[in-house]
Every structure is written in structure tokens, then in C-alpha cells.
Design a protein around this motif. Sequence first.
Motif, PDB file in Angstrom:
ATOM      1  N   ILE A  79      35.153  28.273 -17.986  1.00  0.00           N
ATOM      2  CA  ILE A  79      34.975  28.333 -19.390  1.00  0.00           C
ATOM      3  C   ILE A  79      35.304  29.909 -19.098  1.00  0.00           C
ATOM      4  CG2 ILE A  79      33.768  29.131 -20.905  1.00  0.00           C
ATOM      5  CD1 ILE A  79      33.373  25.683 -20.536  1.00  0.00           C
ATOM      6  N   ILE A  80      34.759  31.708 -18.377  1.00  0.00           N
ATOM      7  CA  ILE A  80      34.645  32.693 -18.123  1.00  0.00           C
ATOM      8  C   ILE A  80      36.214  32.989 -18.098  1.00  0.00           C
ATOM      9  CG2 ILE A  80      33.917  34.627 -17.184  1.00  0.00           C
ATOM     10  CD1 ILE A  80      30.517  32.924 -17.716  1.00  0.00           C
ATOM     11  N   VAL A  81      36.897  32.374 -17.125  1.00  0.00           N
ATOM     12  CA  VAL A  81      38.238  33.055 -16.523  1.00  0.00           C
ATOM     13  C   VAL A  81      39.167  32.481 -17.897  1.00  0.00           C
ATOM     14  CG1 VAL A  81      39.837  32.290 -15.370  1.00  0.00           C
ATOM     15  CG2 VAL A  81      37.361  32.774 -14.361  1.00  0.00           C
ATOM     16  N   LEU A  82      38.879  31.115 -18.645  1.00  0.00           N
ATOM     17  CA  LEU A  82      39.513  30.971 -19.588  1.00  0.00           C
ATOM     18  C   LEU A  82      39.731  32.036 -21.646  1.00  0.00           C
ATOM     19  CD1 LEU A  82      39.691  27.496 -19.713  1.00  0.00           C
ATOM     20  CD2 LEU A  82      41.840  28.708 -18.631  1.00  0.00           C
ATOM     21  N   ILE A  83      38.304  32.777 -21.088  1.00  0.00           N
ATOM     22  CA  ILE A  83      37.533  33.426 -21.883  1.00  0.00           C
ATOM     23  C   ILE A  83      39.018  34.737 -22.397  1.00  0.00           C
ATOM     24  CG2 ILE A  83      36.306  34.730 -23.593  1.00  0.00           C
ATOM     25  CD1 ILE A  83      34.581  31.851 -23.178  1.00  0.00           C
ATOM     26  N   VAL A  84      39.044  35.306 -20.799  1.00  0.00           N
ATOM     27  CA  VAL A  84      38.934  36.111 -20.013  1.00  0.00           C
ATOM     28  C   VAL A  84      40.940  36.343 -20.925  1.00  0.00           C
ATOM     29  CG1 VAL A  84      39.485  37.632 -18.902  1.00  0.00           C
ATOM     30  CG2 VAL A  84      36.985  37.551 -18.891  1.00  0.00           C
ATOM     31  N   LEU A  85      41.720  34.875 -20.154  1.00  0.00           N
ATOM     32  CA  LEU A  85      42.342  34.841 -20.345  1.00  0.00           C
ATOM     33  C   LEU A  85      43.080  34.992 -22.041  1.00  0.00           C
ATOM     34  CD1 LEU A  85      43.521  32.919 -17.212  1.00  0.00           C
ATOM     35  CD2 LEU A  85      43.695  35.666 -17.329  1.00  0.00           C
ATOM     36  N   PHE A  86      42.853  33.751 -22.391  1.00  0.00           N
ATOM     37  CA  PHE A  86      43.214  33.430 -24.107  1.00  0.00           C
ATOM     38  C   PHE A  86      42.502  34.311 -24.893  1.00  0.00           C
ATOM     39  CE2 PHE A  86      44.327  29.881 -21.261  1.00  0.00           C
ATOM     40  CZ  PHE A  86      45.586  29.827 -21.329  1.00  0.00           C
ATOM     41  N   GLY A  87      41.367  34.257 -24.935  1.00  0.00           N
ATOM     42  CA  GLY A  87      40.883  35.942 -25.566  1.00  0.00           C
ATOM     43  C   GLY A  87      39.691  34.343 -26.756  1.00  0.00           C
ATOM     44  N   THR A  88      39.037  34.448 -27.642  1.00  0.00           N
ATOM     45  CA  THR A  88      38.109  34.223 -28.651  1.00  0.00           C
ATOM     46  C   THR A  88      38.932  33.252 -29.325  1.00  0.00           C
ATOM     47  OG1 THR A  88      37.369  35.571 -29.878  1.00  0.00           O
ATOM     48  CG2 THR A  88      36.664  35.321 -27.814  1.00  0.00           C
ATOM     49  N   TRP A  89      40.216  33.210 -29.255  1.00  0.00           N
ATOM     50  CA  TRP A  89      40.520  31.997 -30.632  1.00  0.00           C
ATOM     51  C   TRP A  89      40.713  31.093 -30.494  1.00  0.00           C
ATOM     52  CZ3 TRP A  89      44.547  28.844 -29.832  1.00  0.00           C
ATOM     53  CH2 TRP A  89      45.078  28.484 -28.963  1.00  0.00           C
ATOM     54  N   PRO A  90      40.266  30.051 -29.127  1.00  0.00           N
ATOM     55  CA  PRO A  90      40.337  28.711 -28.512  1.00  0.00           C
ATOM     56  C   PRO A  90      38.769  28.105 -29.555  1.00  0.00           C
ATOM     57  CG  PRO A  90      41.071  29.799 -27.059  1.00  0.00           C
ATOM     58  CD  PRO A  90      41.247  30.705 -27.824  1.00  0.00           C
ATOM     59  N   LEU A  91      37.831  29.242 -29.159  1.00  0.00           N
ATOM     60  CA  LEU A  91      36.871  29.324 -29.576  1.00  0.00           C
ATOM     61  C   LEU A  91      35.914  28.986 -30.896  1.00  0.00           C
ATOM     62  CD1 LEU A  91      34.209  31.101 -26.670  1.00  0.00           C
ATOM     63  CD2 LEU A  91      34.790  29.155 -26.581  1.00  0.00           C
ATOM     64  N   SER A  92      37.177  30.027 -31.580  1.00  0.00           N
ATOM     65  CA  SER A  92      36.689  29.584 -32.972  1.00  0.00           C
ATOM     66  C   SER A  92      37.569  28.709 -33.537  1.00  0.00           C
ATOM     67  CB  SER A  92      37.307  31.119 -33.302  1.00  0.00           C
ATOM     68  OG  SER A  92      38.826  31.189 -32.672  1.00  0.00           O
ATOM     69  N   ILE A  93      37.991  28.110 -32.708  1.00  0.00           N
ATOM     70  CA  ILE A  93      38.624  26.701 -33.480  1.00  0.00           C
ATOM     71  C   ILE A  93      38.084  25.815 -33.022  1.00  0.00           C
ATOM     72  CG2 ILE A  93      41.122  24.635 -32.747  1.00  0.00           C
ATOM     73  CD1 ILE A  93      42.744  27.610 -32.225  1.00  0.00           C
ATOM     74  N   LEU A  94      37.254  25.674 -31.932  1.00  0.00           N
ATOM     75  CA  LEU A  94      36.274  24.552 -31.702  1.00  0.00           C
ATOM     76  C   LEU A  94      35.609  25.095 -32.782  1.00  0.00           C
ATOM     77  CD1 LEU A  94      35.290  22.666 -29.189  1.00  0.00           C
ATOM     78  CD2 LEU A  94      34.710  24.544 -27.938  1.00  0.00           C
TER      79      LEU A  94
END
Length: 52
Positions: free
Chosen positions: A10-25
Motif C-alpha cells: 500500500i505504501i509503494v502504491l501511494i508513492v507511485l500513484f499518489g493519493t487520488w486512489p485513496l480519495s476515490i475510496l
Amino acid sequence: MKGLFWTIVIIVLIVLFGTWPLSILAKIFEYLAIGLGWLADALNFFGWNGLL
């Protein structure tokens, strides 16, 4: 060990893709909470909020 693996992924994905997937979730969970609140109000037609 499995929890540590998923945390690192999850940390690697946040670094790679930013936080926009978390905001969608977060938006999905926000709409789910609104729906559950509406359902709770609809089922509370006597105003008792449960007997216990």
C-alpha cells in the motif's frame, strides 16, 4: 508477516500513484455511510433507536 507485506504494498502504491486512489475510496465510503444513515433513519420509524 502477511500484514507487513500488504502495508508495504500500500505504501509503494501511494508513492507511485499518489493519493487520488485513496480519495476515490474515501468518497465511496462516504456515500456508503450516507446510505447506511438513511437506512437507519428509515428503520427507526418508532423513534426508539433499539430496545437496549
